[in-house]
Design a protein around this motif. Structure first.
Motif, PDB file in Angstrom:
ATOM      1  N   THR A 264     -19.509  43.426 -89.130  1.00 56.22           N
ATOM      2  CA  THR A 264     -18.831  43.518 -90.357  1.00 56.22           C
ATOM      3  C   THR A 264     -17.352  42.952 -89.851  1.00 56.22           C
ATOM      4  O   THR A 264     -17.355  42.091 -89.055  1.00 56.22           O
ATOM      5  N   ARG A 265     -16.373  43.024 -90.887  1.00 56.86           N
ATOM      6  CA  ARG A 265     -15.037  42.330 -90.653  1.00 56.86           C
ATOM      7  C   ARG A 265     -14.030  43.649 -90.290  1.00 56.86           C
ATOM      8  O   ARG A 265     -13.811  44.446 -91.472  1.00 56.86           O
ATOM      9  N   ASP A 266     -13.186  43.376 -89.533  1.00 55.78           N
ATOM     10  CA  ASP A 266     -11.946  44.295 -89.206  1.00 55.78           C
ATOM     11  C   ASP A 266     -10.729  43.394 -89.489  1.00 55.78           C
ATOM     12  O   ASP A 266     -10.625  42.186 -89.281  1.00 55.78           O
ATOM     13  N   GLU A 267      -9.641  43.915 -90.370  1.00 52.39           N
ATOM     14  CA  GLU A 267      -8.638  43.340 -90.754  1.00 52.39           C
ATOM     15  C   GLU A 267      -7.734  42.820 -89.538  1.00 52.39           C
ATOM     16  O   GLU A 267      -6.992  41.719 -89.589  1.00 52.39           O
ATOM     17  N   LYS A 268      -7.887  43.394 -88.508  1.00 50.01           N
ATOM     18  CA  LYS A 268      -7.223  42.788 -87.243  1.00 50.01           C
ATOM     19  C   LYS A 268      -7.704  42.041 -86.337  1.00 50.01           C
ATOM     20  O   LYS A 268      -7.400  41.152 -85.616  1.00 50.01           O
ATOM     21  N   LEU A 269      -8.961  42.560 -85.985  1.00 45.37           N
ATOM     22  CA  LEU A 269     -10.065  41.663 -84.926  1.00 45.37           C
ATOM     23  C   LEU A 269     -10.924  40.643 -85.371  1.00 45.37           C
ATOM     24  O   LEU A 269     -11.424  40.150 -84.589  1.00 45.37           O
ATOM     25  N   GLY A 270     -11.027  40.485 -86.730  1.00 47.48           N
ATOM     26  CA  GLY A 270     -12.022  39.515 -87.114  1.00 47.48           C
ATOM     27  C   GLY A 270     -13.368  40.140 -87.371  1.00 47.48           C
ATOM     28  O   GLY A 270     -13.503  41.281 -87.507  1.00 47.48           O
ATOM     29  N   LYS A 271     -14.435  39.276 -86.935  1.00 47.04           N
ATOM     30  CA  LYS A 271     -15.653  39.765 -86.970  1.00 47.04           C
ATOM     31  C   LYS A 271     -15.905  40.885 -85.741  1.00 47.04           C
ATOM     32  O   LYS A 271     -15.516  40.557 -84.566  1.00 47.04           O
ATOM     33  N   VAL A 272     -16.609  41.927 -86.171  1.00 48.07           N
ATOM     34  CA  VAL A 272     -16.789  43.028 -85.023  1.00 48.07           C
ATOM     35  C   VAL A 272     -18.270  43.585 -85.235  1.00 48.07           C
ATOM     36  O   VAL A 272     -18.960  43.391 -86.396  1.00 48.07           O
ATOM     37  N   VAL A 273     -18.730  44.263 -84.094  1.00 44.33           N
ATOM     38  CA  VAL A 273     -19.767  45.068 -84.321  1.00 44.33           C
ATOM     39  C   VAL A 273     -19.430  46.393 -84.089  1.00 44.33           C
ATOM     40  O   VAL A 273     -18.566  46.760 -83.173  1.00 44.33           O
ATOM     41  N   LYS A 274     -19.811  47.270 -84.646  1.00 46.35           N
ATOM     42  CA  LYS A 274     -19.271  48.863 -84.630  1.00 46.35           C
ATOM     43  C   LYS A 274     -20.611  49.693 -85.020  1.00 46.35           C
ATOM     44  O   LYS A 274     -21.777  49.456 -85.584  1.00 46.35           O
ATOM     45  N   VAL A 275     -20.632  51.149 -84.412  1.00 47.25           N
ATOM     46  CA  VAL A 275     -21.533  52.065 -84.577  1.00 47.25           C
ATOM     47  C   VAL A 275     -21.078  52.894 -85.742  1.00 47.25           C
ATOM     48  O   VAL A 275     -19.951  53.256 -85.790  1.00 47.25           O
TER      49      VAL A 275
ATOM     50  N   PRO B 100     -14.660  49.591 -82.856  1.00 42.36           N
ATOM     51  CA  PRO B 100     -15.064  48.213 -83.519  1.00 42.36           C
ATOM     52  C   PRO B 100     -14.877  47.184 -82.060  1.00 42.36           C
ATOM     53  O   PRO B 100     -13.912  47.259 -81.348  1.00 42.36           O
ATOM     54  N   VAL B 101     -16.043  46.342 -81.793  1.00 44.04           N
ATOM     55  CA  VAL B 101     -16.033  45.359 -80.817  1.00 44.04           C
ATOM     56  C   VAL B 101     -15.722  44.092 -81.351  1.00 44.04           C
ATOM     57  O   VAL B 101     -16.695  43.638 -82.053  1.00 44.04           O
ATOM     58  N   ALA B 102     -14.946  43.049 -81.186  1.00 50.50           N
ATOM     59  CA  ALA B 102     -14.600  41.668 -81.469  1.00 50.50           C
ATOM     60  C   ALA B 102     -16.026  41.175 -80.935  1.00 50.50           C
ATOM     61  O   ALA B 102     -16.022  41.063 -79.672  1.00 50.50           O
ATOM     62  N   VAL B 103     -16.368  40.304 -81.988  1.00 48.01           N
ATOM     63  CA  VAL B 103     -17.373  39.147 -81.386  1.00 48.01           C
ATOM     64  C   VAL B 103     -17.191  37.861 -81.961  1.00 48.01           C
ATOM     65  O   VAL B 103     -16.376  37.736 -82.951  1.00 48.01           O
ATOM     66  N   PRO B 104     -17.605  36.808 -81.688  1.00 48.76           N
ATOM     67  CA  PRO B 104     -17.412  35.604 -82.099  1.00 48.76           C
ATOM     68  C   PRO B 104     -17.831  35.227 -83.353  1.00 48.76           C
ATOM     69  O   PRO B 104     -18.672  35.803 -83.664  1.00 48.76           O
ATOM     70  N   GLU B 105     -16.867  34.283 -83.948  1.00 48.17           N
ATOM     71  CA  GLU B 105     -17.369  33.889 -85.312  1.00 48.17           C
ATOM     72  C   GLU B 105     -18.601  32.858 -85.240  1.00 48.17           C
ATOM     73  O   GLU B 105     -18.608  31.969 -84.259  1.00 48.17           O
TER      74      GLU B 105
END
Length: 263
Positions: free
Chosen positions: A158-169, A182-187
């Motif tokens: 999904t997308r986090d307002e601060k981190l950008g694209k993220v993966v999270k549980v 959340p963990v930031a991942v590349p766009e």
């Protein structure tokens, strides 16, 4: 966790009444009458030697990798409570990929876009390759391990307002929602998502290349995904793919493959 199975039992007619035919050596009543109900338990079927030798196993217990390069979605996959909209579950939009159009919230009983197959083994792993570029936090897609709307685990991109694209549980346990860091991942790159389950515990993980995996917290309890915990279902746990878009149901997540492996 594995759901309830159906079976066929042979009947015999005694004085115009149907009775369950007892197996040789089965216990009878003292007067010799036949018990007219099934056994309290049974042994699972034994895999025949010819299956083992050929490396092919019955459908319910095999490891399988699903490709989405055909004209129809593999029959192992199920969706929720309605006729499958070909615009929301498409193999034609991007040939070789399964395209899922964002549906309602993962707790909705009506319009989810979810495609999942049964968990048929106490220990297994499932993996998928996903391309998805959400625009905001209301768009998410990924891998699920679920029992029903009130008890489920999601590995969401999904997308986090601060981190950008993220993966999270995300977890829903007895209707109590929790989301983890959340963990930031590349766009604009594909992600590999996985879940590994060993009997009572499961862990989500992700990869940027399909080879090197990073395991995410928390440890997930398999007990949550069971009839004994939920109490209202009978199908057992499922694992599969989902896409959510609570803005306007227009974003697409694209999955190139999905695998289920018995451990």
């Amino acid at each position: 966790m594995l759901g309830r199975e159906t079976s066929i039992v042979e009947l015999e007619w005694i004085e115009d009444w149907p009775y369950l035919k007892p197996e040789p050596g089965a216990e009878l009543f003292p007067d010799g009458a036949v018990r007219n109900w099934p056994s309290d338990s049974f042994e699972p079927p034994v895999i025949a030697p010819e299956y083992k030798k050929a490396g092919a196993f019955p459908q319910a217990t095999r490891s399988v990798e699903y490709a989405f390069n055909g004209k129809t979605i593999p029959l192992d996959f199920k969706n929720l409570r309605g006729e499958r909209d070909p615009e929301a579950y498409s193999l034609a939009r991007r040939p070789g990929w399964l395209s899922l159009r964002g549906g309602q919230s993962p707790v909705s009983h009506w319009g989810q876009t979810l495609l999942a197959r049964r968990q048929t083994d106490f220990s297994f792993k499932a993996e998928t390759k996903l391309e998805f570029n959400p625009e905001n936090f209301q768009q998410l897609a990924g891998l699920c391990w679920r029992y029903d709307e009130t008890n489920q685990y999601l590995l969401a991109v999904t997308r986090d307002e601060k981190l950008g694209k993220v993966v999270k549980v995300l977890t829903m346990i007895n209707n109590q929602f929790t989301q983890y860091d959340p963990v930031a991942v590349p766009e604009n790159v594909p992600l590999w998502l996985g879940v590994t389950v060993h009997v009572s515990d499961g862990r989500f993980r992700y990869s940027l290349d399909g080879k090197t995996w990073k395991v995410l917290r928390p440890v997930l309890s398999a007990n949550v995904l069971s009839d004994e915990f939920g109490g209202m279902g009978f199908t057992g746990a499922f694992t599969g793919m989902f896409c959510v878009d609570t803005v306007n149901h227009s974003v697409f997540a694209e999955f190139e493959r999905f695998s289920y492996s018995v451990l």
